[in-house]
Scaffold this motif. Structure first.
Motif, PDB file in Angstrom:
ATOM      1  N   ALA A  47      71.824  18.695 102.072  1.00  0.00           N
ATOM      2  CA  ALA A  47      72.675  19.484 102.969  1.00  0.00           C
ATOM      3  C   ALA A  47      73.931  18.710 103.347  1.00  0.00           C
ATOM      4  O   ALA A  47      75.041  19.269 103.360  1.00  0.00           O
ATOM      5  CB  ALA A  47      71.883  19.874 104.220  1.00  0.00           C
ATOM      6  N   GLU A  48      73.774  17.430 103.626  1.00  0.00           N
ATOM      7  CA  GLU A  48      74.933  16.607 103.971  1.00  0.00           C
ATOM      8  C   GLU A  48      75.895  16.480 102.790  1.00  0.00           C
ATOM      9  O   GLU A  48      77.113  16.523 102.978  1.00  0.00           O
ATOM     10  CB  GLU A  48      74.471  15.231 104.443  1.00  0.00           C
ATOM     11  CG  GLU A  48      73.823  15.278 105.816  1.00  0.00           C
ATOM     12  CD  GLU A  48      73.202  13.968 106.241  1.00  0.00           C
ATOM     13  OE1 GLU A  48      73.009  13.070 105.388  1.00  0.00           O
ATOM     14  OE2 GLU A  48      72.905  13.838 107.446  1.00  0.00           O
ATOM     15  N   ARG A  49      75.357  16.339 101.588  1.00  0.00           N
ATOM     16  CA  ARG A  49      76.209  16.249 100.391  1.00  0.00           C
ATOM     17  C   ARG A  49      77.001  17.541 100.213  1.00  0.00           C
ATOM     18  O   ARG A  49      78.209  17.525  99.976  1.00  0.00           O
ATOM     19  CB  ARG A  49      75.350  15.975  99.155  1.00  0.00           C
ATOM     20  CG  ARG A  49      76.166  15.826  97.863  1.00  0.00           C
ATOM     21  CD  ARG A  49      75.264  15.703  96.632  1.00  0.00           C
ATOM     22  NE  ARG A  49      74.519  16.925  96.361  1.00  0.00           N
ATOM     23  CZ  ARG A  49      75.047  18.012  95.782  1.00  0.00           C
ATOM     24  NH1 ARG A  49      76.317  18.042  95.442  1.00  0.00           N
ATOM     25  NH2 ARG A  49      74.289  19.067  95.558  1.00  0.00           N
ATOM     26  N   ARG A  50      76.323  18.670 100.362  1.00  0.00           N
ATOM     27  CA  ARG A  50      76.995  19.960 100.205  1.00  0.00           C
ATOM     28  C   ARG A  50      78.050  20.169 101.293  1.00  0.00           C
ATOM     29  O   ARG A  50      79.134  20.693 101.021  1.00  0.00           O
ATOM     30  CB  ARG A  50      75.986  21.099 100.240  1.00  0.00           C
ATOM     31  CG  ARG A  50      75.094  21.122  99.017  1.00  0.00           C
ATOM     32  CD  ARG A  50      74.125  22.268  99.082  1.00  0.00           C
ATOM     33  NE  ARG A  50      73.180  22.227  97.981  1.00  0.00           N
ATOM     34  CZ  ARG A  50      72.371  23.223  97.671  1.00  0.00           C
ATOM     35  NH1 ARG A  50      72.393  24.340  98.391  1.00  0.00           N
ATOM     36  NH2 ARG A  50      71.543  23.114  96.662  1.00  0.00           N
ATOM     37  N   TYR A  51      77.731  19.767 102.526  1.00  0.00           N
ATOM     38  CA  TYR A  51      78.694  19.916 103.625  1.00  0.00           C
ATOM     39  C   TYR A  51      79.927  19.061 103.370  1.00  0.00           C
ATOM     40  O   TYR A  51      81.057  19.510 103.577  1.00  0.00           O
ATOM     41  CB  TYR A  51      78.039  19.552 104.957  1.00  0.00           C
ATOM     42  CG  TYR A  51      78.965  19.711 106.134  1.00  0.00           C
ATOM     43  CD1 TYR A  51      79.424  20.974 106.505  1.00  0.00           C
ATOM     44  CD2 TYR A  51      79.394  18.609 106.866  1.00  0.00           C
ATOM     45  CE1 TYR A  51      80.279  21.135 107.581  1.00  0.00           C
ATOM     46  CE2 TYR A  51      80.244  18.769 107.946  1.00  0.00           C
ATOM     47  CZ  TYR A  51      80.683  20.026 108.295  1.00  0.00           C
ATOM     48  OH  TYR A  51      81.536  20.181 109.357  1.00  0.00           O
ATOM     49  N   LYS A  52      79.726  17.845 102.886  1.00  0.00           N
ATOM     50  CA  LYS A  52      80.849  16.965 102.563  1.00  0.00           C
ATOM     51  C   LYS A  52      81.729  17.603 101.488  1.00  0.00           C
ATOM     52  O   LYS A  52      82.956  17.608 101.600  1.00  0.00           O
ATOM     53  CB  LYS A  52      80.330  15.605 102.088  1.00  0.00           C
ATOM     54  CG  LYS A  52      81.417  14.633 101.744  1.00  0.00           C
ATOM     55  CD  LYS A  52      80.845  13.308 101.254  1.00  0.00           C
ATOM     56  CE  LYS A  52      81.988  12.395 100.826  1.00  0.00           C
ATOM     57  NZ  LYS A  52      81.537  11.292 100.005  1.00  0.00           N
ATOM     58  N   GLU A  53      81.093  18.162 100.456  1.00  0.00           N
ATOM     59  CA  GLU A  53      81.859  18.837  99.408  1.00  0.00           C
ATOM     60  C   GLU A  53      82.637  20.019  99.977  1.00  0.00           C
ATOM     61  O   GLU A  53      83.779  20.260  99.594  1.00  0.00           O
ATOM     62  CB  GLU A  53      80.932  19.317  98.290  1.00  0.00           C
ATOM     63  CG  GLU A  53      80.376  18.208  97.428  1.00  0.00           C
ATOM     64  CD  GLU A  53      79.404  18.716  96.377  1.00  0.00           C
ATOM     65  OE1 GLU A  53      79.074  19.927  96.374  1.00  0.00           O
ATOM     66  OE2 GLU A  53      78.958  17.883  95.560  1.00  0.00           O
ATOM     67  N   TYR A  54      82.029  20.748 100.899  1.00  0.00           N
ATOM     68  CA  TYR A  54      82.696  21.874 101.537  1.00  0.00           C
ATOM     69  C   TYR A  54      83.913  21.399 102.326  1.00  0.00           C
ATOM     70  O   TYR A  54      85.010  21.962 102.208  1.00  0.00           O
ATOM     71  CB  TYR A  54      81.711  22.618 102.444  1.00  0.00           C
ATOM     72  CG  TYR A  54      82.364  23.654 103.321  1.00  0.00           C
ATOM     73  CD1 TYR A  54      82.767  24.881 102.794  1.00  0.00           C
ATOM     74  CD2 TYR A  54      82.592  23.406 104.668  1.00  0.00           C
ATOM     75  CE1 TYR A  54      83.379  25.827 103.596  1.00  0.00           C
ATOM     76  CE2 TYR A  54      83.203  24.340 105.482  1.00  0.00           C
ATOM     77  CZ  TYR A  54      83.591  25.556 104.939  1.00  0.00           C
ATOM     78  OH  TYR A  54      84.211  26.490 105.740  1.00  0.00           O
ATOM     79  N   LYS A  58      85.758  21.045  97.809  1.00  0.00           N
ATOM     80  CA  LYS A  58      85.143  21.070  96.474  1.00  0.00           C
ATOM     81  C   LYS A  58      84.107  22.191  96.346  1.00  0.00           C
ATOM     82  O   LYS A  58      83.649  22.482  95.250  1.00  0.00           O
ATOM     83  CB  LYS A  58      84.458  19.733  96.169  1.00  0.00           C
ATOM     84  CG  LYS A  58      85.419  18.562  96.114  1.00  0.00           C
ATOM     85  CD  LYS A  58      84.662  17.270  95.878  1.00  0.00           C
ATOM     86  CE  LYS A  58      85.601  16.080  95.861  1.00  0.00           C
ATOM     87  NZ  LYS A  58      84.866  14.811  95.757  1.00  0.00           N
ATOM     88  N   ARG A  59      83.748  22.782  97.453  1.00  0.00           N
ATOM     89  CA  ARG A  59      82.718  23.827  97.464  1.00  0.00           C
ATOM     90  C   ARG A  59      83.177  24.891  98.451  1.00  0.00           C
ATOM     91  O   ARG A  59      83.645  24.574  99.537  1.00  0.00           O
ATOM     92  CB  ARG A  59      81.385  23.216  97.897  1.00  0.00           C
ATOM     93  CG  ARG A  59      80.258  24.194  98.068  1.00  0.00           C
ATOM     94  CD  ARG A  59      78.996  23.490  98.566  1.00  0.00           C
ATOM     95  NE  ARG A  59      78.413  22.625  97.576  1.00  0.00           N
ATOM     96  CZ  ARG A  59      77.504  23.006  96.674  1.00  0.00           C
ATOM     97  NH1 ARG A  59      77.095  24.253  96.667  1.00  0.00           N
ATOM     98  NH2 ARG A  59      77.020  22.149  95.821  1.00  0.00           N
ATOM     99  N   SER A  60      83.013  26.151  98.077  1.00  0.00           N
ATOM    100  CA  SER A  60      83.399  27.222  99.000  1.00  0.00           C
ATOM    101  C   SER A  60      82.194  27.660  99.814  1.00  0.00           C
ATOM    102  O   SER A  60      81.042  27.444  99.427  1.00  0.00           O
ATOM    103  CB  SER A  60      83.963  28.413  98.219  1.00  0.00           C
ATOM    104  OG  SER A  60      82.989  28.919  97.334  1.00  0.00           O
TER     105      SER A  60
END
Length: 76
Positions: A47-54, A58-60
């Motif tokens: 979740a933290e990795r995805r939030y950082k990408e957001y 890098k992530r919508s």
């Protein structure tokens, strides 16, 4: 793999999605806190990795209504 385990696996795979999800939750819960902590920590890291990408663009994002609609579709 024992014959009993193969039989249980085959029967479990024949269950509905809801029944398999319930069984998976019960089995994971039976493993104890140490294993659950590892699983929880892995999900937190993801979740933290995805939030950082957001945050980095890098992530919508995905609308909550879309997430819930997809979850409902998968559980039917």
């Amino acid at each position: 793999m024992s014959d009993l385990l193969k039989k249980i696996e085959n029967e479990a795979l024949g269950l509905s999605i809801q029944e398999r999800a319930f069984l998976a939750d019960r089995l994971l819960s039976s493993l104890g806190e140490d294993v659950l902590s590892d699983i929880d920590n892995a999900w937190i890291a993801e979740a933290e990795r995805r939030y950082k990408e957001y945050k980095e663009g890098k992530r919508s994002g995905v609308a909550a209504s879309n997430v819930f609609d997809e979850a409902d579709r998968m559980l039917k």
